[in-house]
Design a protein around this motif. Structure first.
Motif, PDB file in Angstrom:
ATOM      1  N   GLN A 263      31.995   3.555  91.030  1.00 63.73           N
ATOM      2  CA  GLN A 263      33.390   3.694  90.632  1.00 63.73           C
ATOM      3  C   GLN A 263      33.551   4.865  89.679  1.00 63.73           C
ATOM      4  O   GLN A 263      32.942   4.915  88.614  1.00 63.73           O
TER       5      GLN A 263
ATOM      6  N   ASP B 225      35.487   2.715  81.105  1.00 60.70           N
ATOM      7  CA  ASP B 225      35.486   2.413  82.531  1.00 60.70           C
ATOM      8  C   ASP B 225      36.935   2.273  82.996  1.00 60.70           C
ATOM      9  O   ASP B 225      37.369   1.219  83.462  1.00 60.70           O
TER      10      ASP B 225
ATOM     11  N   ASN C 293      22.776   6.958  81.223  1.00 60.80           N
ATOM     12  CA  ASN C 293      23.951   6.765  82.070  1.00 60.80           C
ATOM     13  C   ASN C 293      23.566   7.216  83.469  1.00 60.80           C
ATOM     14  O   ASN C 293      23.322   8.392  83.700  1.00 60.80           O
TER      15      ASN C 293
ATOM     16  N   THR D 268      31.917   8.698  86.104  1.00 60.02           N
ATOM     17  CA  THR D 268      31.863   7.273  85.807  1.00 60.02           C
ATOM     18  C   THR D 268      32.126   7.106  84.314  1.00 60.02           C
ATOM     19  O   THR D 268      32.209   8.087  83.582  1.00 60.02           O
ATOM     20  N   GLY D 269      32.253   5.887  83.877  1.00 59.38           N
ATOM     21  CA  GLY D 269      32.384   5.638  82.446  1.00 59.38           C
ATOM     22  C   GLY D 269      31.039   5.784  81.754  1.00 59.38           C
ATOM     23  O   GLY D 269      30.003   5.951  82.395  1.00 59.38           O
TER      24      GLY D 269
END
Length: 142
Positions: A25, A116, A53, A77-78
């Motif tokens: 995501q 996120d 990450n 991404t977050g």
């Protein structure tokens, strides 16, 4: 032994590069980029995941001091990311291969921790980030 090692490294690179990213995501990030308080006319912003990450990074083009990964970029991404911003004066000069113009400052680097979720993040690059003379820079008249 060198051939086996090369094949192993190549196989690993292919496997890592071909992972299905549809289950990852990404989130859009937008904001402003200023240099010494003024909007940066043109440039790029790159977001690279920081160690730990595992998500993909993102990028966007800066136009008139604004950027948006949803418009001609790709959202990251977050999580923690390392950010590299390049800013230009926007005065294109194709003859000298300067599609965005002359650099206003050396690449500016900072770190952010993105949520996120879609988000806004503004960057103000200080005047102290101006371009440094190259090692073989001008020497003046003799």
């Amino acid at each position: 032994m060198n051939i086996r090692f090369s094949i192993a490294v190549l196989s690993l690179a292919v496997f890592c590069g071909c992972q299905d990213s549809s289950d990852v995501q990404r989130f859009d990030i937008q904001g402003t980029v200023t240099f010494d308080g003024k909007p940066v006319p043109a440039g790029t912003i790159m977001l690279t995941p920081s160690p730990g990450n595992t998500g993909p990074g993102g990028y966007a083009e800066i136009r008139d001091g604004k950027f948006d990964t949803a418009e001609g970029g790709q959202g990251p991404t977050g999580g923690p990311h390392h950010v590299v911003i390049q800013g230009y004066d926007g005065k294109t000069n194709p003859a000298n291969e300067l599609p965005m113009g002359s650099a206003l400052f050396d690449p500016y680097e900072t770190d952010v921790n993105l949520p996120d979720a879609d988000t806004q993040n503004d960057f103000d690059i200080p005047a102290t980030a101006t371009r440094k003379p190259s090692a073989g820079g001008s020497r003046g008249k003799v």
